[in-house]
Structure formats: C-alpha cells, structure tokens
Design a protein around this motif. Structure first.
Motif, mmCIF file in Angstrom:
data_model
loop_
_atom_site.group_PDB
_atom_site.id
_atom_site.type_symbol
_atom_site.label_atom_id
_atom_site.label_comp_id
_atom_site.label_asym_id
_atom_site.label_seq_id
_atom_site.Cartn_x
_atom_site.Cartn_y
_atom_site.Cartn_z
ATOM 1 N N GLU A 93 -36.643 -89.132 -56.473
ATOM 2 C CA GLU A 93 -37.344 -88.486 -57.589
ATOM 3 C C GLU A 93 -37.043 -86.991 -57.557
ATOM 4 O O GLU A 93 -37.285 -86.336 -56.544
ATOM 5 C CB GLU A 93 -38.857 -88.722 -57.490
ATOM 6 N N VAL A 94 -36.499 -86.489 -58.663
ATOM 7 C CA VAL A 94 -36.149 -85.065 -58.756
ATOM 8 C C VAL A 94 -36.595 -84.542 -60.120
ATOM 9 O O VAL A 94 -36.535 -85.265 -61.119
ATOM 10 C CB VAL A 94 -34.618 -84.856 -58.594
ATOM 11 N N GLU A 95 -37.060 -83.300 -60.133
ATOM 12 C CA GLU A 95 -37.420 -82.644 -61.399
ATOM 13 C C GLU A 95 -36.360 -81.610 -61.745
ATOM 14 O O GLU A 95 -36.052 -80.736 -60.929
ATOM 15 C CB GLU A 95 -38.790 -81.950 -61.265
ATOM 16 N N ALA A 96 -35.800 -81.733 -62.962
ATOM 17 C CA ALA A 96 -34.881 -80.701 -63.456
ATOM 18 C C ALA A 96 -35.673 -79.735 -64.327
ATOM 19 O O ALA A 96 -36.573 -80.154 -65.056
ATOM 20 C CB ALA A 96 -33.760 -81.330 -64.272
ATOM 21 N N SER A 97 -35.361 -78.451 -64.238
ATOM 22 C CA SER A 97 -36.166 -77.466 -64.962
ATOM 23 C C SER A 97 -35.283 -76.404 -65.620
ATOM 24 O O SER A 97 -34.059 -76.407 -65.449
ATOM 25 C CB SER A 97 -37.172 -76.804 -64.010
ATOM 26 N N ASN A 98 -35.928 -75.508 -66.355
ATOM 27 C CA ASN A 98 -35.238 -74.414 -67.062
ATOM 28 C C ASN A 98 -34.168 -74.919 -68.019
ATOM 29 O O ASN A 98 -33.113 -74.298 -68.175
ATOM 30 C CB ASN A 98 -34.635 -73.419 -66.062
ATOM 31 N N LEU A 99 -34.424 -76.065 -68.643
ATOM 32 C CA LEU A 99 -33.483 -76.578 -69.637
ATOM 33 C C LEU A 99 -33.719 -75.856 -70.968
ATOM 34 O O LEU A 99 -34.855 -75.541 -71.324
ATOM 35 C CB LEU A 99 -33.663 -78.087 -69.803
ATOM 36 N N VAL A 100 -32.630 -75.617 -71.670
ATOM 37 C CA VAL A 100 -32.689 -74.876 -72.936
ATOM 38 C C VAL A 100 -32.794 -75.877 -74.085
ATOM 39 O O VAL A 100 -32.161 -76.934 -74.065
ATOM 40 C CB VAL A 100 -31.420 -74.008 -73.080
ATOM 41 N N SER A 101 -33.592 -75.537 -75.107
ATOM 42 C CA SER A 101 -33.786 -76.468 -76.221
ATOM 43 C C SER A 101 -32.512 -76.648 -77.037
ATOM 44 O O SER A 101 -31.615 -75.801 -77.013
ATOM 45 C CB SER A 101 -34.927 -75.986 -77.118
ATOM 46 N N ASP A 102 -32.449 -77.782 -77.720
ATOM 47 C CA ASP A 102 -31.350 -78.083 -78.646
ATOM 48 C C ASP A 102 -29.975 -77.954 -78.002
ATOM 49 O O ASP A 102 -29.058 -77.368 -78.575
ATOM 50 C CB ASP A 102 -31.422 -77.131 -79.863
ATOM 51 N N THR A 103 -29.832 -78.492 -76.814
ATOM 52 C CA THR A 103 -28.580 -78.337 -76.062
ATOM 53 C C THR A 103 -28.110 -79.691 -75.549
ATOM 54 O O THR A 103 -28.914 -80.488 -75.058
ATOM 55 C CB THR A 103 -28.795 -77.379 -74.861
ATOM 56 N N ASP A 104 -26.802 -79.936 -75.649
ATOM 57 C CA ASP A 104 -26.215 -81.156 -75.097
ATOM 58 C C ASP A 104 -25.804 -80.894 -73.653
ATOM 59 O O ASP A 104 -25.050 -79.948 -73.372
ATOM 60 C CB ASP A 104 -24.980 -81.574 -75.913
ATOM 61 N N TYR A 105 -26.285 -81.736 -72.763
ATOM 62 C CA TYR A 105 -25.965 -81.611 -71.342
ATOM 63 C C TYR A 105 -25.264 -82.883 -70.857
ATOM 64 O O TYR A 105 -25.312 -83.921 -71.515
ATOM 65 C CB TYR A 105 -27.248 -81.462 -70.514
ATOM 66 N N ILE A 106 -24.632 -82.772 -69.688
ATOM 67 C CA ILE A 106 -24.283 -83.947 -68.902
ATOM 68 C C ILE A 106 -24.982 -83.798 -67.558
ATOM 69 O O ILE A 106 -25.251 -82.676 -67.113
ATOM 70 C CB ILE A 106 -22.756 -84.092 -68.691
ATOM 71 N N TYR A 107 -25.317 -84.905 -66.936
ATOM 72 C CA TYR A 107 -25.955 -84.818 -65.620
ATOM 73 C C TYR A 107 -25.401 -85.900 -64.710
ATOM 74 O O TYR A 107 -24.799 -86.885 -65.162
ATOM 75 C CB TYR A 107 -27.487 -84.942 -65.738
ATOM 76 N N ARG A 108 -25.591 -85.709 -63.424
ATOM 77 C CA ARG A 108 -25.248 -86.735 -62.447
ATOM 78 C C ARG A 108 -26.247 -86.654 -61.314
ATOM 79 O O ARG A 108 -26.832 -85.584 -61.059
ATOM 80 C CB ARG A 108 -23.813 -86.586 -61.958
ATOM 81 N N VAL A 109 -26.471 -87.761 -60.660
ATOM 82 C CA VAL A 109 -27.408 -87.804 -59.537
ATOM 83 C C VAL A 109 -26.624 -88.139 -58.275
ATOM 84 O O VAL A 109 -25.527 -88.702 -58.351
ATOM 85 C CB VAL A 109 -28.523 -88.844 -59.779
ATOM 86 N N GLY A 110 -27.183 -87.790 -57.132
ATOM 87 C CA GLY A 110 -26.464 -88.066 -55.889
ATOM 88 C C GLY A 110 -27.213 -87.567 -54.680
ATOM 89 O O GLY A 110 -28.450 -87.450 -54.701
ATOM 90 N N ASP A 111 -26.422 -87.251 -53.619
ATOM 91 C CA ASP A 111 -27.035 -86.778 -52.375
ATOM 92 C C ASP A 111 -26.669 -85.324 -52.083
ATOM 93 O O ASP A 111 -26.908 -84.817 -50.987
ATOM 94 C CB ASP A 111 -26.637 -87.687 -51.204
ATOM 95 N N GLY A 112 -26.037 -84.668 -53.042
ATOM 96 C CA GLY A 112 -25.624 -83.274 -52.843
ATOM 97 C C GLY A 112 -24.142 -83.160 -52.544
ATOM 98 O O GLY A 112 -23.547 -82.094 -52.722
#
Ligand SMILES: [Fe+2]
Length: 509
Positions: A93-112
């Motif tokens: 479980e991770v919280e992502a923060s400081n995301l900007v509105s109206d923006t297209d992102y890509i993300y990935r999860v892992g162990d670092g």
C-alpha cells in the motif's frame, strides 16, 4: 476519414503494436490485482497490489505521460498476512501525492529496483469533474465466475468508452460474492480500466468481515475507531468541493437483534437465511436467490415453499407492516448495541464534515439500501438502519446517498424526516433548484451476475411513497454523475443499449 483522424488512428495502431512487441514494457516485477483508490484529496492517489516478490519494499513511480522522468513516492514495507482459509498474502500500500490536476501520467509499482509494467492514470479538474456509481458486480454470484468477470469488464469498457473523463468510481458494495474467494477478487480487478481509474468500494454483506477486503484496498482517511470490522472501517475523501463518506454498515447490520419482538424461525416463519444472502429476511424460503426473481420474491425457475401466514390465507405477497408496528417491534428489542453502531457512523461523519467545513456537496455511500423498490425493501435490518439514520443525514445536510444490495434501481424523491418532499422548484432546464432534504439512489447490479425482482408490493403499497423512480431492467447498469460548484447531475444507463434510463439534476445556489 480526414487526415487528422488517419493520423490518430495510425498513432493508436503503432502504439498498440509497440506495446505488443516490446518486452521493455512488460516489467520485471510481478504485481497482481492492482487496485487504485481515490486519495485523501484530488492531489493524491492510493495504490494497493498483491505481489510474489521476495523484496520487503513497496514503491511507486509516476511520470508525466510522454516522459520517463519518474517521481518516487514514500516507500512502504510489504505487508504479509493470512485470511480465514489460511492462505497467505503479500501486499503493498502506497500513497502518491502532489499530483497536478488535468494531467496524463504513467505509473509503475515495484520494490524500488524492479518495476511492473506501466499503466496510464489521468488526473481531472476537481472544480468540474465526474464520477461513476456502480454496485453489486458480485463476481461469482451467477455460479460462473469467469462469465461474471467478463460482464463486469464489459460494463467498465462500455462506460469508460462513453465517458472518458470520469475521475473515479464509487461502488456500492458486494464487489465479490464470496468474501474469501481470491479468484473472484482477481476477476474483479482484471479489467484494464481499473489500473487507470480509482474505485472507492463500500463493504457489502458478501464481503462481510473477512480480511480479504482489507488486503485489496488502500482506503483514504480510514477510521480505526468507527464502523470497523476486519474488512474495513468508515473512510472519506474529498474531490474539489465535494466530500465523499463511505460507511461500513456490516458491523451495524450484524448487531440487529435476531430475537425478541417475534419471528426467529418458529413454525410457519421463514427459516434463518436459507438463501445465504447474509440476512434473515422475508425471502429465505427460496432455495437460493441467484437468478431473475419473478415469483413473489423467489428467483425465476424456483418455486420455494412460502410459509403459511398465521391464520392461514396461503401464499401470495408478504404484507409490509406499518411504520407504527415496526416501531413497536424495535421497542420490544434491545437495540442498544445497534444504536451505538449508528452513533459511530454519526461521529465519523461529523468528524469528516468538521475537517472539511466549506464543501458544497456531501455524498454518503453504504451497502444496504434503506429506500428501495426491490425485494429487500422491508427487511427488518435495513428498515432499522433507516429508522435510526435518516435523522442523522438530515442534520448533517447530506445531499446524496448512494446504496446497493437490492440489485434493482431506485431513485427517491428528496427525503426529509423520512417523508418525501414532493414540492420542489424546477427551473426551465428541469433542474431541482435548492432542494430540501436528501436524495437516495440505489443502483442495480453493474455486472448482471444477479438481479432481484421489484418488490411484489411495489408500487401499490403506500410503504413505497418514497420512490420517484423504481425499475428492474435485468440489464447491467451504471450512473454517471457530474459535479461542479453549483450543479450535481446524475444520469443512469443500461449498458446493453446505452439508453439513459433515469436522469436528475440539482442546482444549488
Ligand atoms: Fe448485498
């Protein structure tokens, strides 16, 4: 086809081909059942996933779409636990923060170090946004988990194709049929839409108090005090000028006294929960409640043996007792623990509102519909929740309550003090202007794994005077709700034809 369309189509084709042939995108980290949940506010996103990685670290990276400039979020330690069946789990479980509105992102999860495949995620404008309302996909309820998963996926594809701008999904509970069945959870999270669109789930009676629910969702502002069982606690989040509160009504429901004031499975009474829907109610005489109910509460194709009412009279539709008789029934029971549980939800909502005193819109969701046109409409437990909850919602000036459990659609009139407020002002656009009271919406099944017939007493019995629209189309459906500073509009669609089956709009000055 003009050149612009040709270019877009070619780009889409090449993108699909590149994703298809380049192992670069596959990732070296195994994450399954990736689950996005709204974060505490529109600048945040909560993530949860299951992993077989031996690493004890959980990490998330996000980059703006079109770049590889990944931003790291505070890593967490992997959690390991076992469920009621003894199966062990490793989840993150991770919280992502400081995301900007109206923006297209890509993300990935892992162990670092090792990362999963990349997934798209887009933030929206919190000042003018939309969300979906679904309920009771109940993967596995039909007896065919794969088919239910496919229908659920079809609903998600249909609604996101039609409305590509939604910020998240509210889901009214019973996401899966069997609380500890991980195959059902995997089918629930399998649709690609859910790796891009956060979903805020209520705990349904089929998810009960099993810990599996807890392993699958990273809930924002989750209480460890109010509405708590091993599945979840009450939680809330804000999005722009709207506050969303999700209550876990399972602990409350379980405290409804099963004896005192009559009933309880005596001769002639319904046997306790023989349909295994978690509730001792008026249709327990049915062998099970899977299918299309058409014959006085029993599913189509099942006859069931309805208990003969005291004094004889034979089958037919069960009478619904009056509000006064129901109040007397409650008075004959010890409701102390049940009321204490209601008061927990009240305290939680008061706290959430106190923390966000200036929001324009208050939306509350829980599983059991207290204003339904369906079969569960007069179940004692849901009637008791209504009896004690409506004053609380009136006092807190809640605009909209979202519910499920009855697998049939109901929109009430504006309700106040348990009475329909039919004298509202509509403008030339049909919008209800500065309404009094609260609107309650019960969603039908969004996968079609199970439907209940409308209540056999609806609409003739005056008990149902709260219903403005009550339908059972036996088709998967969803609602699309748009919100800005002055309007909240709800349109509900059947997924097979995308026909709008209900619409309602509130204008608040
Ligand atoms: Fe339910």
């Amino acid at each position: 086809m003009n050149k612009k369309h040709l270019f877009i189509n070619l780009t889409a084709f090449l993108t699909v081909q590149l994703f298809a042939v380049l192992p670069l995108f596959a990732g070296s980290y195994t994450a399954t059942d990736i689950s996005l949940t709204p974060g505490k506010n529109a600048t945040k996103l909560n993530l949860n996933w299951q992993t077989t990685s031996s690493s004890t670290r959980c990490a998330v990276q996000i980059a703006k779409s079109g770049t590889t400039l990944f931003k790291n979020f505070v890593p967490t330690t992997k959690k390991t636990a076992s469920d009621l069946t003894g199966a062990s789990y490793s989840y993150c479980e991770v919280e992502a923060s400081n995301l900007v509105s109206d923006t297209d992102y890509i993300y990935r999860v892992g162990d670092g170090t090792n990362w999963s495949a990349q997934h798209p995620y887009s933030t929206r404008n919190p000042n003018k946004f939309s969300f979906f309302f679904v309920s009771d996909p109940q993967i596995g309820a039909s007896g065919d988990t794969a088919s239910d998963g496919s229908s659920w996926s079809n609903t998600l594809v249909t609604m996101t194709d039609e409305f590509s701008d939604a910020a998240f999904i509210m889901s009214g509970g019973d996401q899966v049929d069997t609380a500890t069945n991980e195959d059902q959870y995997t089918k629930f999270f399998a649709p690609a839409a859910l790796t891009s669109l956060p979903i805020a789930p209520a705990v349904g009676n089929h998810e009960g108090s099993a810990v599996n629910f807890n392993y699958h969702y990273n809930l924002p502002n989750e209480s460890s005090t109010y509405g708590v069982n091993s599945a979840a606690g009450d939680y809330y989040f804000t999005y722009g000028n709207a506050l969303f509160i999700v209550l876990n009504m399972e602990p409350t429901n379980s405290l409804y006294p099963s004896s005192g004031g009559g009933g309880g499975g005596g001769p002639g009474g319904p046997p306790p929960d023989t349909d295994k829907d978690g509730v001792d109610d008026g249709h327990d005489y049915c062998p099970n409640d899977v299918g299309l109910a058409t014959n006085n509460g029993c599913p189509e194709g099942q006859t069931g043996t309805k208990p003969v009412p005291p004094g004889g009279g034979g089958g037919g539709c069960s009478d619904i007792i009056s509000d006064a008789d129901f109040e007397a029934k409650l008075a004959a029971k010890d409701m102390t623990a049940f009321v204490a549980s209601i008061n927990q939800h009240k305290a939680f909502m008061q706290g959430a509102i106190a923390a966000n005193p200036t929001v324009k819109w208050k939306v509350v969701m829980w599983h059991y519909s207290i204003y339904s046109a369906g079969n569960h409409a007069a179940d004692s437990q849901v009637r008791a929740i209504r009896y004690y909850m409506v004053d609380v919602l009136d006092d807190l000036k809640v605009d909209l309550v979202l519910m499920g459990h009855d697998h049939a659609f109901t929109r009430t009139y504006q309700m106040e003090n348990d009475n329909p407020q039919k004298n509202q002002t509509a403008n030339s656009n049909g919008q209800i202007v500065d309404p009094t009271g609260t609107l309650y919406i019960t969603q039908s099944s969004s996968s079609g794994s199970k439907y209940y017939d409308l209540n056999c007493k609806y609409p003739a019995d005056p008990y149902f005077d709260y219903v403005s629209a009550g339908t059972q189309l036996y088709k998967p459906q969803f609602s699309y709700i748009s919100v800005d500073d002055s309007t909240l509009s709800i349109s509900t669609y059947r997924t097979d034809t995308m026909q709008e089956i209900d619409t309602y709009s509130i204008l608040k000055n």
